[in-house]
Design a protein around this motif. Structure first.
Motif, PDB file in Angstrom:
ATOM      1  N   GLY A 172      42.830 -58.048  12.416  1.00 39.16           N
ATOM      2  CA  GLY A 172      42.033 -56.843  12.190  1.00 39.16           C
ATOM      3  C   GLY A 172      42.861 -55.599  12.451  1.00 39.16           C
ATOM      4  N   VAL A 173      42.741 -54.610  11.573  1.00 40.73           N
ATOM      5  CA  VAL A 173      43.504 -53.366  11.672  1.00 40.73           C
ATOM      6  C   VAL A 173      42.534 -52.205  11.865  1.00 40.73           C
ATOM      7  N   GLU A 174      42.874 -51.322  12.789  1.00 42.15           N
ATOM      8  CA  GLU A 174      41.986 -50.211  13.132  1.00 42.15           C
ATOM      9  C   GLU A 174      41.683 -49.335  11.923  1.00 42.15           C
ATOM     10  N   THR A 175      40.534 -48.707  11.957  1.00 39.21           N
ATOM     11  CA  THR A 175      40.051 -47.873  10.863  1.00 39.21           C
ATOM     12  C   THR A 175      40.946 -46.650  10.655  1.00 39.21           C
ATOM     13  N   THR A 176      41.290 -46.391   9.409  1.00 40.16           N
ATOM     14  CA  THR A 176      42.015 -45.171   9.053  1.00 40.16           C
ATOM     15  C   THR A 176      40.993 -44.082   8.748  1.00 40.16           C
ATOM     16  N   ARG A 177      41.199 -42.901   9.326  1.00 42.21           N
ATOM     17  CA  ARG A 177      40.206 -41.837   9.225  1.00 42.21           C
ATOM     18  C   ARG A 177      40.788 -40.570   8.608  1.00 42.21           C
ATOM     19  N   GLU A 178      39.885 -39.799   7.992  1.00 45.90           N
ATOM     20  CA  GLU A 178      40.248 -38.457   7.552  1.00 45.90           C
ATOM     21  C   GLU A 178      40.467 -37.578   8.787  1.00 45.90           C
ATOM     22  N   ASP A 179      41.010 -36.393   8.580  1.00 42.67           N
ATOM     23  CA  ASP A 179      41.265 -35.491   9.707  1.00 42.67           C
ATOM     24  C   ASP A 179      39.988 -35.149  10.474  1.00 42.67           C
ATOM     25  N   ASN A 180      38.842 -35.147   9.784  1.00 41.20           N
ATOM     26  CA  ASN A 180      37.577 -34.827  10.450  1.00 41.20           C
ATOM     27  C   ASN A 180      36.893 -36.045  11.067  1.00 41.20           C
ATOM     28  N   GLY A 181      37.554 -37.202  11.001  1.00 38.29           N
ATOM     29  CA  GLY A 181      37.000 -38.412  11.606  1.00 38.29           C
ATOM     30  C   GLY A 181      36.294 -39.342  10.648  1.00 38.29           C
ATOM     31  N   LEU A 182      36.025 -38.903   9.429  1.00 44.86           N
ATOM     32  CA  LEU A 182      35.349 -39.755   8.454  1.00 44.86           C
ATOM     33  C   LEU A 182      36.201 -40.978   8.149  1.00 44.86           C
ATOM     34  N   ALA A 183      35.606 -42.158   8.272  1.00 50.03           N
ATOM     35  CA  ALA A 183      36.313 -43.396   7.955  1.00 50.03           C
ATOM     36  C   ALA A 183      36.623 -43.436   6.459  1.00 50.03           C
ATOM     37  N   MET A 184      37.884 -43.726   6.120  1.00 49.58           N
ATOM     38  CA  MET A 184      38.253 -43.803   4.710  1.00 49.58           C
ATOM     39  C   MET A 184      37.553 -44.976   4.048  1.00 49.58           C
ATOM     40  N   SER A 185      37.046 -44.734   2.863  1.00 51.05           N
ATOM     41  CA  SER A 185      36.323 -45.755   2.111  1.00 51.05           C
ATOM     42  C   SER A 185      36.388 -45.407   0.635  1.00 51.05           C
ATOM     43  N   SER A 186      36.429 -46.427  -0.204  1.00 52.37           N
ATOM     44  CA  SER A 186      36.405 -46.182  -1.648  1.00 52.37           C
ATOM     45  C   SER A 186      35.128 -45.460  -2.056  1.00 52.37           C
ATOM     46  N   ARG A 187      34.043 -45.717  -1.357  1.00 50.58           N
ATOM     47  CA  ARG A 187      32.773 -45.087  -1.725  1.00 50.58           C
ATOM     48  C   ARG A 187      32.686 -43.630  -1.277  1.00 50.58           C
ATOM     49  N   ASN A 188      33.666 -43.133  -0.525  1.00 52.22           N
ATOM     50  CA  ASN A 188      33.690 -41.702  -0.200  1.00 52.22           C
ATOM     51  C   ASN A 188      33.845 -40.864  -1.465  1.00 52.22           C
ATOM     52  N   ASN A 189      34.342 -41.476  -2.555  1.00 50.67           N
ATOM     53  CA  ASN A 189      34.487 -40.747  -3.814  1.00 50.67           C
ATOM     54  C   ASN A 189      33.137 -40.334  -4.387  1.00 50.67           C
ATOM     55  N   TYR A 190      32.063 -40.963  -3.915  1.00 52.26           N
ATOM     56  CA  TYR A 190      30.734 -40.574  -4.372  1.00 52.26           C
ATOM     57  C   TYR A 190      30.232 -39.294  -3.705  1.00 52.26           C
ATOM     58  N   LEU A 191      30.899 -38.855  -2.642  1.00 55.61           N
ATOM     59  CA  LEU A 191      30.460 -37.685  -1.875  1.00 55.61           C
ATOM     60  C   LEU A 191      30.895 -36.387  -2.543  1.00 55.61           C
ATOM     61  N   THR A 192      30.045 -35.386  -2.485  1.00 55.62           N
ATOM     62  CA  THR A 192      30.448 -34.042  -2.875  1.00 55.62           C
ATOM     63  C   THR A 192      31.288 -33.432  -1.758  1.00 55.62           C
ATOM     64  N   ASP A 193      31.908 -32.295  -2.013  1.00 55.66           N
ATOM     65  CA  ASP A 193      32.715 -31.629  -0.985  1.00 55.66           C
ATOM     66  C   ASP A 193      31.860 -31.291   0.234  1.00 55.66           C
ATOM     67  N   ALA A 194      30.658 -30.804   0.000  1.00 55.52           N
ATOM     68  CA  ALA A 194      29.768 -30.459   1.120  1.00 55.52           C
ATOM     69  C   ALA A 194      29.350 -31.716   1.887  1.00 55.52           C
ATOM     70  N   GLU A 195      29.076 -32.789   1.156  1.00 56.24           N
ATOM     71  CA  GLU A 195      28.671 -34.037   1.808  1.00 56.24           C
ATOM     72  C   GLU A 195      29.808 -34.633   2.635  1.00 56.24           C
ATOM     73  N   ARG A 196      31.061 -34.440   2.208  1.00 58.28           N
ATOM     74  CA  ARG A 196      32.191 -34.942   2.993  1.00 58.28           C
ATOM     75  C   ARG A 196      32.223 -34.304   4.382  1.00 58.28           C
ATOM     76  N   ILE A 197      31.880 -33.035   4.451  1.00 62.03           N
ATOM     77  CA  ILE A 197      31.833 -32.350   5.747  1.00 62.03           C
ATOM     78  C   ILE A 197      30.723 -32.946   6.605  1.00 62.03           C
ATOM     79  N   THR A 198      29.552 -33.142   6.005  1.00 67.69           N
ATOM     80  CA  THR A 198      28.433 -33.745   6.737  1.00 67.69           C
ATOM     81  C   THR A 198      28.743 -35.172   7.139  1.00 67.69           C
ATOM     82  N   ALA A 199      29.429 -35.914   6.270  1.00 65.55           N
ATOM     83  CA  ALA A 199      29.686 -37.337   6.510  1.00 65.55           C
ATOM     84  C   ALA A 199      30.448 -37.575   7.804  1.00 65.55           C
TER      85      ALA A 199
END
Length: 280
Positions: A172-199
């Motif tokens: 198991g490998v630790e979760t890779t995160r965006e600078d704001n802490g959001l866990a990287m995921s292929s489904r993050n592409n469904y988020l709008t820019d505003a939703e990425r901040i909320t996520a």
């Protein structure tokens, strides 16, 4: 880097490596790769002489009304990324290569598969276990590498390997995160820019719950309820927020010391999952 599309081609390459005495690490993916996937490949390189990555969008793990048809397929870009991190072999099978017509065998890890994500996505983890077992049989790796972000999936795969005596070490490998802490995921592409901040608040509430437990708050149910309320207020539609024992995913009590907090929530068109593992 070499790319193969059939099991026969895959076996031919693997046979050459085995004759040369080389070990094999395997990273199964559904493509649409991001830095988190590439970190899995880098980790795999530390465990074996050769690394195989599969790209296969598995229809068996998508439920009715889920996004199988719209799930991003980016094989050309994915292969460029994998070549850049010196992947040895990419396996790009078709559905017909993985599932024979009229196949009747599936794998279910009882108990674990019905909890949390399994409760809201019936049959999902049977689809995961079945395709992973089939890929293990095809690739025959010494080591397989998975992200800890999908903690329940990782537990199910480890249990399947143990129960079926499959000779593969699971890393198991630790979760890779965006600078704001959001866990990287292929489904993050469904988020709008505003939703990425909320996520990013999903990870924030996990960290807040962990801190509450570490400073001595034993009211675990209250922490769960408060966290769900916070997510609702922030614009999420929470599916669950549960404090569990990391050993078996059963609900934790005040006496348990090794914990995982599991969360899933919908935000816009994206379904997000995350977790945090710790000991108190």
């Amino acid at each position: 880097m070499e790319t193969v599309t059939t099991v026969a081609q895959l076996h031919a390459v693997i046979k050459e490596w085995r004759i040369a005495g080389e070990s094999i690490a395997f990273v199964p993916t559904m493509g649409n790769l991001h830095l988190g996937h590439l970190n899995l490949v880098e980790a795999a390189k530390n465990h074996a002489d050769r690394v195989v990555v599969s790209i296969f969008v598995n229809p068996l793990q998508f439920g009715v009304m889920e996004d199988f048809g719209s799930y991003p397929r980016t094989e050309d870009t994915d292969q460029q990324k994998l070549a850049a991190v010196q992947t040895d072999l990419v396996f790009l099978p078709s559905v017909a290569d993985i599932y024979a017509s009229g196949a009747m065998t599936t794998i279910v890890v009882e108990g674990l598969s019905n909890l949390y994500c399994g409760a809201s996505r019936p049959g999902h983890f049977s689809g995961v276990a079945t395709v992973v077992c089939k890929l293990f049989n095809m690739v025959q790796p010494d080591v397989a590498v998975f992200g800890v972000k999908d903690f329940q999936q990782l537990m199910i795969i480890r249990t399947m390997v143990m129960d079926l005596n499959i000779p593969v070490d699971i890393v198991g490998v630790e979760t890779t995160r965006e600078d704001n802490g959001l866990a990287m995921s292929s489904r993050n592409n469904y988020l709008t820019d505003a939703e990425r901040i909320t996520a990013a608040k999903l990870y924030q509430v996990l960290c807040r719950a962990r801190t509450a437990i570490l400073v001595g708050n034993q009211a675990l149910k209250e922490i769960e309820v408060d966290s769900v309320f916070f997510l609702h207020k922030s614009g999420f539609h929470p599916e669950y927020f549960n404090i569990c024992r990391s050993s078996d995913l059963k609900r934790a009590t005040a006496d348990d010391r090794r914990l995982v907090i599991l969360a899933a929530a919908k935000l816009g068109n994206a379904r997000l999952i995350d977790n945090i593992v710790f000991s108190k």
